[in-house]
Design an enzyme around this catalytic site. Sequence first.
Site, PDB file in Angstrom:
ATOM      1  N   HIS A 198       0.942  -1.033   0.075  1.00 48.08           N
ATOM      2  CA  HIS A 198      -0.124   0.178  -0.154  1.00 48.08           C
ATOM      3  C   HIS A 198       1.092   1.286  -0.110  1.00 48.08           C
ATOM      4  CE1 HIS A 198      -3.904  -1.892   1.789  1.00 48.08           C
ATOM      5  NE2 HIS A 198      -3.328  -2.755   1.136  1.00 48.08           N
ATOM      6  N   GLU A 231       0.756   3.864   1.747  1.00 50.06           N
ATOM      7  CA  GLU A 231       1.217   4.193   3.006  1.00 50.06           C
ATOM      8  C   GLU A 231       2.418   3.396   3.661  1.00 50.06           C
ATOM      9  OE1 GLU A 231      -1.720   3.396   2.223  1.00 50.06           O
ATOM     10  OE2 GLU A 231      -3.371   4.193   3.404  1.00 50.06           O
ATOM     11  N   CYS A 240      -6.255   1.944   5.559  1.00 52.29           N
ATOM     12  CA  CYS A 240      -7.249   0.717   6.056  1.00 52.29           C
ATOM     13  C   CYS A 240      -6.351   0.338   7.599  1.00 52.29           C
ATOM     14  CB  CYS A 240      -6.792  -0.367   5.002  1.00 52.29           C
ATOM     15  SG  CYS A 240      -5.154  -1.182   5.168  1.00 52.29           S
ATOM     16  N   CYS A 276      -2.746  -0.271   7.395  1.00 52.63           N
ATOM     17  CA  CYS A 276      -1.937   0.898   7.476  1.00 52.63           C
ATOM     18  C   CYS A 276      -2.187   1.697   8.707  1.00 52.63           C
ATOM     19  CB  CYS A 276      -2.413   1.607   6.222  1.00 52.63           C
ATOM     20  SG  CYS A 276      -1.970   0.996   4.469  1.00 52.63           S
TER      21      CYS A 276
END
Length: 153
Positions: free
Chosen positions: A56, A58, A86, A89
Site C-alpha cells: 500500500h 502508506e 485501512c 496501514c
Amino acid sequence: MPAFVSDADAMALALEQARAAGARGDVPVGAVVVHDGQIIAQAGNERELRHDPTAHAEVLALQAAAEVLGTWRLTGATLVVTLEPCPMCAGALLAARVQRVVFGAANTENGSCGTLYNLCVDPRLNHEVEVVHGVEAAASTALLGEFFATRRL
C-alpha cells in the site's frame, strides 16, 4: 520546494503519486511523509506491480521515510494520503509513532481513521495519531471513481 510544506502542498504530491499508481494499473492511492516541514518520502500503491498485498502507498512511504531518517521511529512525522488508511496501514502509523495522518477521501469499505474504525485515536493502544480528514477529498474521490469506472465497463 517551499521552506515549509503545507498539508495542501503535500496532498498535491500524494495525488501525483496516486495518478502514477493508477496509470500502471494499481488502485490510485498516493502517500507522502512530511518531517520537519519537508517531504522526505513519497509512494503510490504497488500491490499489482509487486504482487504484494502489503504494498500500500502508506506502507511504502513509511518504509522510505524510515530509510531516510535511519530509524523506524517516525516521531514528529505526518503521513499525507489520498485515501483513509485501512486497518493494516493505520497499524503501521501507530507502530511507526507517526504524529499526524492527513487524508483526502473517506474509505467506506475499511477506513480505520474514523469512518469504520478509529485505530489512530484509541486510548487503549500505546500511541495515538492525530487525524485530519477531507484535504482534497473531492479530487481524491474523483480519481478513485474514474479508476473503478473503467474497470466496471
